[in-house]
Design a protein around this motif. Structure first.
Motif, PDB file in Angstrom:
ATOM      1  N   UNK A 115      -8.148 -15.421 -14.928  1.00 28.54           N
ATOM      2  CA  UNK A 115      -7.812 -14.279 -14.088  1.00 28.54           C
ATOM      3  C   UNK A 115      -8.143 -14.522 -12.622  1.00 28.54           C
ATOM      4  N   UNK A 116      -9.291 -15.139 -12.346  1.00 31.24           N
ATOM      5  CA  UNK A 116      -9.665 -15.330 -10.944  1.00 31.24           C
ATOM      6  C   UNK A 116      -8.799 -16.365 -10.226  1.00 31.24           C
ATOM      7  N   UNK A 117      -7.960 -17.088 -10.949  1.00 35.85           N
ATOM      8  CA  UNK A 117      -6.963 -17.948 -10.311  1.00 35.85           C
ATOM      9  C   UNK A 117      -5.714 -17.154  -9.936  1.00 35.85           C
ATOM     10  N   UNK A 118      -5.538 -16.007 -10.567  1.00 33.99           N
ATOM     11  CA  UNK A 118      -4.345 -15.190 -10.329  1.00 33.99           C
ATOM     12  C   UNK A 118      -4.573 -14.128  -9.261  1.00 33.99           C
ATOM     13  N   UNK A 119      -5.715 -13.448  -9.334  1.00 37.47           N
ATOM     14  CA  UNK A 119      -5.983 -12.329  -8.436  1.00 37.47           C
ATOM     15  C   UNK A 119      -7.486 -12.178  -8.256  1.00 37.47           C
ATOM     16  N   UNK A 120      -7.863 -11.723  -7.065  1.00 32.50           N
ATOM     17  CA  UNK A 120      -9.272 -11.458  -6.769  1.00 32.50           C
ATOM     18  C   UNK A 120      -9.402 -10.007  -6.336  1.00 32.50           C
ATOM     19  N   UNK A 121     -10.588  -9.461  -6.472  1.00 31.76           N
ATOM     20  CA  UNK A 121     -10.871  -8.088  -6.081  1.00 31.76           C
ATOM     21  C   UNK A 121     -11.921  -8.100  -4.982  1.00 31.76           C
ATOM     22  N   UNK A 122     -11.715  -7.271  -3.969  1.00 25.41           N
ATOM     23  CA  UNK A 122     -12.649  -7.181  -2.845  1.00 25.41           C
ATOM     24  C   UNK A 122     -13.162  -5.753  -2.730  1.00 25.41           C
ATOM     25  N   UNK A 123     -14.420  -5.632  -2.336  1.00 28.80           N
ATOM     26  CA  UNK A 123     -15.034  -4.310  -2.187  1.00 28.80           C
ATOM     27  C   UNK A 123     -14.735  -3.668  -0.843  1.00 28.80           C
ATOM     28  N   UNK A 124     -14.440  -4.487   0.176  1.00 24.25           N
ATOM     29  CA  UNK A 124     -14.201  -3.944   1.503  1.00 24.25           C
ATOM     30  C   UNK A 124     -13.235  -4.842   2.268  1.00 24.25           C
ATOM     31  N   UNK A 166       0.836  -1.197   0.000  1.00 21.83           N
ATOM     32  CA  UNK A 166       0.000   0.000   0.000  1.00 21.83           C
ATOM     33  C   UNK A 166       0.870   1.246   0.000  1.00 21.83           C
ATOM     34  N   UNK A 167       0.223   2.384  -0.057  1.00 21.23           N
ATOM     35  CA  UNK A 167       0.902   3.668  -0.146  1.00 21.23           C
ATOM     36  C   UNK A 167       1.548   4.071   1.177  1.00 21.23           C
ATOM     37  N   UNK A 168       2.663   4.748   1.065  1.00 23.64           N
ATOM     38  CA  UNK A 168       3.297   5.375   2.226  1.00 23.64           C
ATOM     39  C   UNK A 168       2.983   6.873   2.245  1.00 23.64           C
ATOM     40  N   UNK A 169       2.010   7.296   1.443  1.00 25.90           N
ATOM     41  CA  UNK A 169       1.635   8.709   1.390  1.00 25.90           C
ATOM     42  C   UNK A 169       0.446   8.984   2.299  1.00 25.90           C
ATOM     43  N   UNK A 170       0.361  10.214   2.784  1.00 23.39           N
ATOM     44  CA  UNK A 170      -0.804  10.663   3.549  1.00 23.39           C
ATOM     45  C   UNK A 170      -1.948  10.871   2.555  1.00 23.39           C
ATOM     46  N   UNK A 171      -3.061  10.221   2.810  1.00 26.18           N
ATOM     47  CA  UNK A 171      -4.200  10.281   1.891  1.00 26.18           C
ATOM     48  C   UNK A 171      -5.457  10.667   2.652  1.00 26.18           C
ATOM     49  N   UNK A 172      -6.526  10.955   1.919  1.00 26.25           N
ATOM     50  CA  UNK A 172      -7.740  11.369   2.607  1.00 26.25           C
ATOM     51  C   UNK A 172      -8.516  10.177   3.165  1.00 26.25           C
ATOM     52  N   UNK A 173      -9.572  10.494   3.881  1.00 30.34           N
ATOM     53  CA  UNK A 173     -10.332   9.519   4.664  1.00 30.34           C
ATOM     54  C   UNK A 173     -10.908   8.369   3.833  1.00 30.34           C
ATOM     55  N   UNK A 174     -11.219   8.602   2.578  1.00 34.68           N
ATOM     56  CA  UNK A 174     -11.797   7.506   1.787  1.00 34.68           C
ATOM     57  C   UNK A 174     -10.809   6.363   1.601  1.00 34.68           C
ATOM     58  N   UNK A 175      -9.503   6.623   1.767  1.00 37.72           N
ATOM     59  CA  UNK A 175      -8.490   5.576   1.703  1.00 37.72           C
ATOM     60  C   UNK A 175      -7.983   5.170   3.087  1.00 37.72           C
ATOM     61  N   UNK A 176      -7.929   6.127   4.009  1.00 38.34           N
ATOM     62  CA  UNK A 176      -7.423   5.790   5.343  1.00 38.34           C
ATOM     63  C   UNK A 176      -8.425   4.960   6.142  1.00 38.34           C
ATOM     64  N   UNK A 177      -9.707   5.219   6.003  1.00 38.20           N
ATOM     65  CA  UNK A 177     -10.708   4.460   6.772  1.00 38.20           C
ATOM     66  C   UNK A 177     -10.655   2.959   6.445  1.00 38.20           C
ATOM     67  N   UNK A 178     -10.641   2.559   5.164  1.00 36.84           N
ATOM     68  CA  UNK A 178     -10.529   1.125   4.870  1.00 36.84           C
ATOM     69  C   UNK A 178      -9.198   0.532   5.335  1.00 36.84           C
ATOM     70  N   UNK A 179      -8.123   1.315   5.283  1.00 36.90           N
ATOM     71  CA  UNK A 179      -6.826   0.828   5.773  1.00 36.90           C
ATOM     72  C   UNK A 179      -6.901   0.556   7.273  1.00 36.90           C
ATOM     73  N   UNK A 180      -7.533   1.478   8.016  1.00 34.55           N
ATOM     74  CA  UNK A 180      -7.727   1.258   9.457  1.00 34.55           C
ATOM     75  C   UNK A 180      -8.544   0.005   9.706  1.00 34.55           C
ATOM     76  N   UNK A 181      -9.651  -0.127   8.980  1.00 33.02           N
ATOM     77  CA  UNK A 181     -10.524  -1.290   9.163  1.00 33.02           C
ATOM     78  C   UNK A 181      -9.794  -2.590   8.838  1.00 33.02           C
ATOM     79  N   UNK A 182      -9.029  -2.574   7.761  1.00 31.07           N
ATOM     80  CA  UNK A 182      -8.310  -3.788   7.377  1.00 31.07           C
ATOM     81  C   UNK A 182      -7.285  -4.170   8.444  1.00 31.07           C
ATOM     82  N   UNK A 183      -6.507  -3.207   8.918  1.00 29.52           N
ATOM     83  CA  UNK A 183      -5.520  -3.486   9.962  1.00 29.52           C
ATOM     84  C   UNK A 183      -6.175  -4.040  11.222  1.00 29.52           C
TER      85      UNK A 183
END
Length: 174
Positions: free
Chosen positions: A155-164, A7-24
């Motif tokens: 493709x779905x054997x290589x990578x998957x996409x998640x919404x949250x 993931x990014x090492x940059x300071x980003x706005x809440x739409x990206x930081x909130x999911x990062x917090x939730x994931x951690x």
């Protein structure tokens, strides 16, 4: 499970930081170990702080070039000589890979782990957390590669996409 997070090492706005917090938080609460780029900055620091607060073990894989941004609260901190070595160690230490929003470094990391999986050099699950449709362009490009015969495996054997974040972890565990 040792979950490597790109993931990014940059300071980003809440739409990206909130999911990062939730994931951690979810990663730690479910007893997983965070393996990440070892930085305290941006999304990297947010994921690490939340995972640690939720009880996760933290394994940081830093690089000499960025050692001034190293996370001081890691249970283990490995410093590599260059970015290529860091990518190799991040993958070697992983049972699975999750990709949050990020820039060119993150794109480089995810395309490399997908390419290695395509060639059968690992079988680790790879999940992209598609926050705010951030990876929609990549999803479209990969689907085109699959449709036009550029990928030797579905493709779905290589990578998957998640919404949250919860879906990202569920795809790893299921």
């Amino acid at each position: 499970m040792n979950i490597t997070v790109f993931c990014s090492a940059n300071a980003l706005d809440e739409r990206y930081t909130a999911p990062a917090r939730d994931f951690g938080r979810l990663l730690g609460a479910q007893g997983h170990t965070l393996v990440w780029g070892g930085s305290h900055a941006g999304l990297m620091g947010i994921v690490a702080d939340e995972a640690k607060a939720a009880g996760a073990k933290l394994v940081g894989i830093s690089v000499e070039l960025l050692s001034h941004k190293a996370y001081q609260g890691a249970d283990e901190l490995v410093t590599t000589g260059d970015l290529a070595e860091r990518k190799a160690v991040l993958l070697a230490r992983a049972d699975a890979v999750v990709v949050l929003a990020g820039g060119l470094g993150t794109l480089d990391e995810v395309t490399e782990v997908i390419e290695l999986k395509k060639h059968g050099l690992h079988v680790k699950p790879i999940v992209l957390l598609d926050t705010e449709g951030f990876y929609e362009g990549l999803r479209v490009q990969l689907a085109r590669m699959e449709a036009e015969g550029f990928l030797p495996r579905p493709l779905d054997e290589l990578v998957r996409f998640a919404a949250d974040p919860a879906e990202a972890l569920a795809l790893l565990e299921g």
